[in-house]
Design a protein around this motif. Structure first.
Motif, PDB file in Angstrom:
ATOM      1  N   ASN A  49       0.823  -1.209   0.000  1.00 57.24           N
ATOM      2  CA  ASN A  49       0.000   0.000   0.000  1.00 57.24           C
ATOM      3  C   ASN A  49       0.857   1.259   0.000  1.00 57.24           C
ATOM      4  OD1 ASN A  49       0.892   0.209   2.642  1.00 57.24           O
ATOM      5  ND2 ASN A  49      -1.091  -0.264   3.570  1.00 57.24           N
ATOM      6  N   GLU A  50       0.211   2.406   0.115  1.00 57.79           N
ATOM      7  CA  GLU A  50       0.893   3.694  -0.021  1.00 57.79           C
ATOM      8  C   GLU A  50       1.935   3.944   1.061  1.00 57.79           C
ATOM      9  OE1 GLU A  50       0.690   5.956  -2.398  1.00 57.79           O
ATOM     10  OE2 GLU A  50      -0.810   4.887  -3.563  1.00 57.79           O
ATOM     11  N   VAL A  51       1.808   3.273   2.196  1.00 59.87           N
ATOM     12  CA  VAL A  51       2.749   3.485   3.289  1.00 59.87           C
ATOM     13  C   VAL A  51       3.738   2.332   3.420  1.00 59.87           C
ATOM     14  CG1 VAL A  51       1.250   5.041   4.560  1.00 59.87           C
ATOM     15  CG2 VAL A  51       1.073   2.570   4.962  1.00 59.87           C
ATOM     16  N   GLY A  52       3.822   1.494   2.379  1.00 64.07           N
ATOM     17  CA  GLY A  52       4.861   0.474   2.313  1.00 64.07           C
ATOM     18  C   GLY A  52       4.578  -0.803   3.067  1.00 64.07           C
ATOM     19  N   GLN A  53       3.372  -0.979   3.604  1.00 61.46           N
ATOM     20  CA  GLN A  53       3.053  -2.236   4.273  1.00 61.46           C
ATOM     21  C   GLN A  53       2.599  -3.263   3.250  1.00 61.46           C
ATOM     22  OE1 GLN A  53       0.625  -0.394   7.680  1.00 61.46           O
ATOM     23  NE2 GLN A  53       1.959  -1.861   8.741  1.00 61.46           N
ATOM     24  N   SER A  54       2.869  -4.528   3.538  1.00 64.11           N
ATOM     25  CA  SER A  54       2.691  -5.573   2.536  1.00 64.11           C
ATOM     26  C   SER A  54       1.869  -6.730   3.076  1.00 64.11           C
ATOM     27  CB  SER A  54       4.054  -6.083   2.059  1.00 64.11           C
ATOM     28  OG  SER A  54       4.801  -6.625   3.142  1.00 64.11           O
ATOM     29  N   GLN A  55       1.285  -7.496   2.145  1.00 67.59           N
ATOM     30  CA  GLN A  55       0.489  -8.662   2.520  1.00 67.59           C
ATOM     31  C   GLN A  55       0.428  -9.622   1.332  1.00 67.59           C
ATOM     32  OE1 GLN A  55      -1.253  -9.392   5.540  1.00 67.59           O
ATOM     33  NE2 GLN A  55      -1.474 -11.386   4.521  1.00 67.59           N
ATOM     34  N   TYR A  56       0.724 -10.898   1.576  1.00 69.00           N
ATOM     35  CA  TYR A  56       0.515 -11.918   0.551  1.00 69.00           C
ATOM     36  C   TYR A  56      -0.958 -12.304   0.522  1.00 69.00           C
ATOM     37  CZ  TYR A  56       5.553 -12.686   0.070  1.00 69.00           C
ATOM     38  OH  TYR A  56       6.881 -12.537  -0.166  1.00 69.00           O
ATOM     39  N   ILE A  57      -1.439 -12.647  -0.666  1.00 72.59           N
ATOM     40  CA  ILE A  57      -2.852 -13.008  -0.808  1.00 72.59           C
ATOM     41  C   ILE A  57      -2.990 -13.905  -2.040  1.00 72.59           C
ATOM     42  CG2 ILE A  57      -3.424 -10.988  -2.232  1.00 72.59           C
ATOM     43  CD1 ILE A  57      -6.071 -10.786  -0.691  1.00 72.59           C
ATOM     44  N   ASN A  58      -3.891 -14.870  -1.991  1.00 78.18           N
ATOM     45  CA  ASN A  58      -4.106 -15.711  -3.168  1.00 78.18           C
ATOM     46  C   ASN A  58      -5.131 -15.061  -4.091  1.00 78.18           C
ATOM     47  OD1 ASN A  58      -6.812 -16.537  -2.420  1.00 78.18           O
ATOM     48  ND2 ASN A  58      -5.903 -17.999  -0.972  1.00 78.18           N
ATOM     49  N   SER A  59      -5.273 -15.628  -5.279  1.00 80.26           N
ATOM     50  CA  SER A  59      -6.097 -14.979  -6.303  1.00 80.26           C
ATOM     51  C   SER A  59      -7.567 -14.927  -5.916  1.00 80.26           C
ATOM     52  CB  SER A  59      -5.925 -15.705  -7.648  1.00 80.26           C
ATOM     53  OG  SER A  59      -6.231 -17.075  -7.526  1.00 80.26           O
ATOM     54  N   ASN A  60      -8.087 -15.983  -5.277  1.00 83.09           N
ATOM     55  CA  ASN A  60      -9.499 -15.974  -4.872  1.00 83.09           C
ATOM     56  C   ASN A  60      -9.773 -14.904  -3.828  1.00 83.09           C
ATOM     57  OD1 ASN A  60     -10.220 -18.075  -6.588  1.00 83.09           O
ATOM     58  ND2 ASN A  60      -9.808 -19.659  -5.054  1.00 83.09           N
ATOM     59  N   ASP A  61      -8.873 -14.820  -2.832  1.00 79.81           N
ATOM     60  CA  ASP A  61      -9.055 -13.799  -1.798  1.00 79.81           C
ATOM     61  C   ASP A  61      -8.889 -12.392  -2.364  1.00 79.81           C
ATOM     62  OD1 ASP A  61      -9.644 -15.552   0.236  1.00 79.81           O
ATOM     63  OD2 ASP A  61      -7.559 -15.752   0.903  1.00 79.81           O
ATOM     64  N   LEU A  62      -7.998 -12.241  -3.352  1.00 82.50           N
ATOM     65  CA  LEU A  62      -7.826 -10.922  -3.977  1.00 82.50           C
ATOM     66  C   LEU A  62      -9.097 -10.517  -4.710  1.00 82.50           C
ATOM     67  CD1 LEU A  62      -6.098  -8.477  -4.704  1.00 82.50           C
ATOM     68  CD2 LEU A  62      -5.139  -9.795  -6.610  1.00 82.50           C
ATOM     69  N   ASP A  63      -9.690 -11.464  -5.435  1.00 82.94           N
ATOM     70  CA  ASP A  63     -10.969 -11.182  -6.104  1.00 82.94           C
ATOM     71  C   ASP A  63     -12.039 -10.786  -5.090  1.00 82.94           C
ATOM     72  OD1 ASP A  63      -9.951 -11.670  -8.605  1.00 82.94           O
ATOM     73  OD2 ASP A  63     -10.629 -13.757  -8.687  1.00 82.94           O
ATOM     74  N   SER A  64     -12.117 -11.540  -3.984  1.00 82.19           N
ATOM     75  CA  SER A  64     -13.113 -11.239  -2.960  1.00 82.19           C
ATOM     76  C   SER A  64     -12.871  -9.873  -2.338  1.00 82.19           C
ATOM     77  CB  SER A  64     -13.087 -12.317  -1.865  1.00 82.19           C
ATOM     78  OG  SER A  64     -13.433 -13.581  -2.387  1.00 82.19           O
ATOM     79  N   LEU A  65     -11.587  -9.564  -2.077  1.00 79.14           N
ATOM     80  CA  LEU A  65     -11.239  -8.263  -1.489  1.00 79.14           C
ATOM     81  C   LEU A  65     -11.680  -7.125  -2.383  1.00 79.14           C
ATOM     82  CD1 LEU A  65      -9.676  -6.473   0.562  1.00 79.14           C
ATOM     83  CD2 LEU A  65      -7.633  -6.879  -0.842  1.00 79.14           C
ATOM     84  N   ILE A  66     -11.362  -7.207  -3.659  1.00 81.16           N
ATOM     85  CA  ILE A  66     -11.665  -6.114  -4.591  1.00 81.16           C
ATOM     86  C   ILE A  66     -13.162  -5.977  -4.814  1.00 81.16           C
ATOM     87  CG2 ILE A  66     -11.382  -5.362  -6.988  1.00 81.16           C
ATOM     88  CD1 ILE A  66      -8.565  -6.598  -6.887  1.00 81.16           C
ATOM     89  N   ASN A  67     -13.884  -7.104  -4.805  1.00 81.45           N
ATOM     90  CA  ASN A  67     -15.327  -7.076  -5.062  1.00 81.45           C
ATOM     91  C   ASN A  67     -16.149  -6.804  -3.807  1.00 81.45           C
ATOM     92  OD1 ASN A  67     -15.117  -7.636  -7.847  1.00 81.45           O
ATOM     93  ND2 ASN A  67     -14.826  -9.817  -7.416  1.00 81.45           N
ATOM     94  N   GLY A  68     -15.475  -6.603  -2.671  1.00 79.45           N
ATOM     95  CA  GLY A  68     -16.177  -6.286  -1.429  1.00 79.45           C
ATOM     96  C   GLY A  68     -16.762  -7.475  -0.715  1.00 79.45           C
ATOM     97  N   ASN A  69     -16.307  -8.682  -1.055  1.00 83.89           N
ATOM     98  CA  ASN A  69     -16.893  -9.900  -0.499  1.00 83.89           C
ATOM     99  C   ASN A  69     -15.980 -10.629   0.469  1.00 83.89           C
ATOM    100  OD1 ASN A  69     -19.167  -9.545  -2.189  1.00 83.89           O
ATOM    101  ND2 ASN A  69     -18.064 -10.530  -3.892  1.00 83.89           N
ATOM    102  N   LEU A  70     -14.868 -10.039   0.876  1.00 80.73           N
ATOM    103  CA  LEU A  70     -13.938 -10.719   1.777  1.00 80.73           C
ATOM    104  C   LEU A  70     -14.603 -10.944   3.138  1.00 80.73           C
ATOM    105  CD1 LEU A  70     -10.973 -11.738   1.967  1.00 80.73           C
ATOM    106  CD2 LEU A  70     -10.416  -9.543   3.016  1.00 80.73           C
ATOM    107  N   ASN A  71     -14.400 -12.118   3.701  1.00 79.84           N
ATOM    108  CA  ASN A  71     -14.969 -12.483   4.998  1.00 79.84           C
ATOM    109  C   ASN A  71     -14.442 -11.546   6.080  1.00 79.84           C
ATOM    110  OD1 ASN A  71     -15.875 -13.641   7.360  1.00 79.84           O
ATOM    111  ND2 ASN A  71     -15.013 -15.664   6.959  1.00 79.84           N
TER     112      ASN A  71
END
Length: 488
Positions: free
Chosen positions: A33-55
């Motif tokens: 992100n903009e402040v340099g913090q990082s996170q690994y994520i798989n493709s399904n979770d990335l899709d859910s995150l972007i679409n507003g559906n992350l648990n």
């Protein structure tokens, strides 16, 4: 008594904060992100995150929330946290130039293959800085608002103009009232003697020197009139350590085409002389070094292969209990693992040219970077900020500075604005100008970008191993990875 259901204490929805990502493999992404913090994520979770559906009850959601990747509707706490992190990461903007480089002379006895300036004979005093200009440069330096200043003496060989160096140090100390000053001299150590060392010790002046590897390689890269610059440098190193100690002397090696086959030998050379830090510096092909590019240069892909072999060996050495950091990696790790800005001007946005460093040249001119003063030696003086007698305000508000800053914000540049590693990097407009005659340059073919992306991808892969991560943290704190003590 009525009890409010547990669900009412949770989050009902979330929205995204700005971030970018890089694909690591087929089903895994690295978010930054903009402040340099990082996170690994798989493709399904990335899709859910972007679409507003992350648990919203998942550990991943909590991690992303704590790292300012997203925010909830019912609180502005995440915005205040993000703003605080951003202010810390961009704190270098507050103080103005903190690095002030005094180029005392062009005189030098070495004929380095990769030198970016035209060296002059050790007896040619016409290329020394005038005392009158040195005095004005000191006054310009104190007009900078920075409270923490590093004064670096360069050349040529700055010890050939030791009287000027001595005058500047003593003037700075007599004028200084409330600034914290650190002195550094970049020297081959070939002209150092006890009188110089007494002065350096008295004023806690640090040394940066070049050791390009084993004797044959160092002598080939850095020939001089005595035919054995390696021996002269080591003699100077040993003398300096007796007076100044080990920690006040840092070493770097410039990697030429001849260096590429000998990563282990170069590193072993540093260990054999008791160094705990090595800077594997790629060639900077600007200034007069361009004329020898065919003899010493290589592609950035070739350098990255060399760097990986070197770095793997450095990790092995650390695992065996000897602390050896690689400087460019340490700078990158500072950006990735801490909330603080790097002090390295090449990794800043807005750029550090002029805003983070000023270069006071032997000829009485002021430049925003080393690259710009070396362009002057090639006949291009378009990036000169002004003269020794010009005020700090005049220098910093010059048309040249405005031109540099217009191309010096990486967040606005094509190829940079979408890069996952943007929060860790810089725009480098003068480097681009020196190589491509354009301050923006072309990121797809840019050697600096190729190098930085490779470095960060490689480091993030290594940090998946806890032992590697422990070693990296030991570099940032200068602790032994096994004993947990400050190294000597």
């Amino acid at each position: 008594m009525k009890i409010i259901p547990y669900e009412n204490f949770g989050y009902n929805s979330y929205k995204l904060m700005p971030f970018r990502f890089d694909r690591f493999d087929n089903d895994r992404f690295l978010l930054i992100n903009e402040v340099g913090q990082s996170q690994y994520i798989n493709s399904n979770d990335l899709d859910s995150l972007i679409n507003g559906n992350l648990n919203i009850n998942s550990n991943l959601f909590e991690n992303l929330l704590s790292k300012s990747f997203l925010y909830t509707d019912d609180s502005n706490y995440q915005f205040r946290t993000l703003a605080s992190k951003f202010k810390t990461r961009k704190s270098f903007l507050i103080g103005g130039p903190a690095l002030h480089i005094f180029v005392l002379t062009l005189r030098c006895d070495n004929s380095c293959e990769y030198c970016q300036v035209t060296r002059k004979s050790p007896n040619n005093y016409s290329y020394d800085m005038r005392i009158e200009d040195a005095r004005e440069f000191v006054y310009r330096m104190f007009e900078s608002p920075s409270k923490n200043i590093t004064v670096e003496f360069q050349g040529g060989e700055p010890l050939l103009a030791f009287d000027i160096l001595k005058y500047i140090v003593e003037l700075i100390l007599s004028v200084n009232k409330d600034k914290k000053i650190q002195f550094v001299v970049a020297t081959s150590l070939q002209y150092i003697d006890d009188n110089i060392l007494i002065f350096l010790k008295k004023h806690d002046i640090h040394i940066s020197t070049s050791l390009d590897g084993p004797q044959w390689l160092h002598n080939k890269n850095r020939p001089n009139s005595c035919k054995d610059s390696y021996t002269k440098t080591l003699n100077g190193l040993n003398s300096a350590r007796k007076w100044l100690g080990f920690d006040n002397i840092a070493g770097m090696t410039t990697i030429t085409r001849d260096s590429l086959k000998y990563p282990k030998e170069i590193i072993d050379e540093y260990i054999s002389h008791g160094f705990h830090s090595i800077f594997l510096r790629p060639l900077n092909m600007y200034g007069f070094a361009v004329k020898r590019e065919k003899n010493v240069s290589y592609t950035m892909d070739e350098f990255n292969k060399f760097y990986r072999k070197s770095f793997d060996y450095i990790i092995e050495i650390n695992k065996n209990g000897y602390l050896l950091e690689e400087v460019s990696a340490s700078l990158a790790l500072n950006n990735a693992l801490t909330p603080f800005a790097s002090g390295y001007v090449d990794m800043r946005s807005p750029c550090g040219d002029g805003t983070g460093v000023l270069v006071y040249n032997y000829n009485g001119k002021v430049y925003p970077s080393d690259e710009s003063r070396m362009l002057f030696e090639m006949g291009d003086n378009s990036l000169c900020l002004g003269n020794a007698s010009d005020s700090y305000l005049s220098l910093m508000s010059s048309p040249v500075m405005k031109k540099i800053l217009n191309s010096g914000i990486a967040e606005t540049l094509p190829g940079c604005c979408d890069c996952a590693y943007l929060p860790y990097c810089g725009a480098n407009p003068i480097q681009n100008y020196s190589r491509y005659n354009d301050m923006v340059g072309h990121r797809a073919n840019n050697a600096f970008c190729t190098r930085q992306k490779y470095l960060y991808r490689y480091l993030f892969k290594l940090m998946e191993n806890d032992t590697n991560k422990e070693i990296f943290f030991s570099w940032l704190t200068k602790l032994s990875p096994q004993q947990g003590e400050k190294y000597e």
